[in-house]
Design a protein around this motif. Structure first.
Motif, PDB file in Angstrom:
ATOM      1  N   HIS A 185      -8.602   2.148  -2.489  1.00 12.91           N
ATOM      2  CA  HIS A 185      -7.282   2.061  -3.115  1.00 12.91           C
ATOM      3  C   HIS A 185      -7.399   1.860  -4.624  1.00 12.91           C
ATOM      4  O   HIS A 185      -8.239   1.089  -5.084  1.00 12.91           O
ATOM      5  CB  HIS A 185      -6.482   0.889  -2.536  1.00 12.91           C
ATOM      6  CG  HIS A 185      -5.904   1.158  -1.205  1.00 12.91           C
ATOM      7  ND1 HIS A 185      -6.586   0.907  -0.034  1.00 12.91           N
ATOM      8  CD2 HIS A 185      -4.710   1.680  -0.851  1.00 12.91           C
ATOM      9  CE1 HIS A 185      -5.821   1.246   0.989  1.00 12.91           C
ATOM     10  NE2 HIS A 185      -4.687   1.729   0.527  1.00 12.91           N
ATOM     11  N   ASP A 189       0.857  -1.181   0.000  1.00  6.87           N
ATOM     12  CA  ASP A 189       0.000   0.000   0.000  1.00  6.87           C
ATOM     13  C   ASP A 189       0.896   1.235   0.000  1.00  6.87           C
ATOM     14  O   ASP A 189       1.863   1.294   0.765  1.00  6.87           O
ATOM     15  CB  ASP A 189      -0.899   0.042   1.237  1.00  6.87           C
ATOM     16  CG  ASP A 189      -2.145  -0.807   1.104  1.00  6.87           C
ATOM     17  OD1 ASP A 189      -2.496  -1.194  -0.039  1.00  6.87           O
ATOM     18  OD2 ASP A 189      -2.779  -1.099   2.126  1.00  6.87           O
ATOM     19  N   ARG A 204      -3.217   6.634  -2.322  1.00  7.60           N
ATOM     20  CA  ARG A 204      -3.947   5.430  -1.912  1.00  7.60           C
ATOM     21  C   ARG A 204      -3.914   4.359  -2.997  1.00  7.60           C
ATOM     22  O   ARG A 204      -4.934   3.914  -3.491  1.00  7.60           O
ATOM     23  CB  ARG A 204      -5.374   5.762  -1.500  1.00  7.60           C
ATOM     24  CG  ARG A 204      -5.417   6.682  -0.290  1.00  7.60           C
ATOM     25  CD  ARG A 204      -6.729   6.741   0.420  1.00  7.60           C
ATOM     26  NE  ARG A 204      -7.321   5.478   0.798  1.00  7.60           N
ATOM     27  CZ  ARG A 204      -7.007   4.755   1.873  1.00  7.60           C
ATOM     28  NH1 ARG A 204      -6.059   5.166   2.685  1.00  7.60           N
ATOM     29  NH2 ARG A 204      -7.648   3.636   2.151  1.00  7.60           N
TER      30      ARG A 204
END
Length: 130
Positions: A84, A43, A49
């Motif tokens: 995301h 991540d 994101r």
């Protein structure tokens, strides 16, 4: 995050997430068996994101049960829930999004093609983590 599902044989499976820094993973487990598969990702730490999926594997002893697909679908669903953008360095994720990317987007997901910088980041972090 733990999801209880069934595989192609009708047997129960559990998909969970192992969070770590810098490499996390979605895992698939069978009752009474050790973890049988994982989809590793990074991540991004910035405001973009982004979630870079770079490696997915399922124990070959459990081939044909649809476990990689279950892992992939749950990982993508979680990416939608968490907001995301998916970056598919992993060939499994790349093939899936090339074929079903419009459907993923219509479900609220976002994805982009990986860049050389993404691949370099994965190489650097995966090497450090090993």
């Amino acid at each position: 995050m733990t999801q209880e599902l069934t595989d192609n044989t009708g047997e129960p499976v559990t998909v969970g997430r192992e969070s770590a820094d810098p490499i996390s993973a979605f895992t698939v487990n069978l009752p009474g068996a050790p973890r049988v598969g994982r989809a590793e990702f990074i991540d991004s730490a910035d405001a973009d994101r982004e979630r870079i999926f770079f490696h997915t594997e399922v124990d070959e002893h459990y081939a044909g049960r649809g476990l990689a697909g279950i892992l992939l679908r749950e990982a993508l669903a979680d990416s939608i829930r968490s907001g995301h953008t998916v970056v598919p360095v992993c060939p499994l994720f790349a093939r899936h999004l090339k074929k079903h990317g419009d459907e993923f987007i219509s479900e609220g997901g976002a994805w982009r093609t990986p860049t050389r910088a993404d691949v370099a980041l994965v190489s650097r972090l995966a090497h450090v983590d090993s």
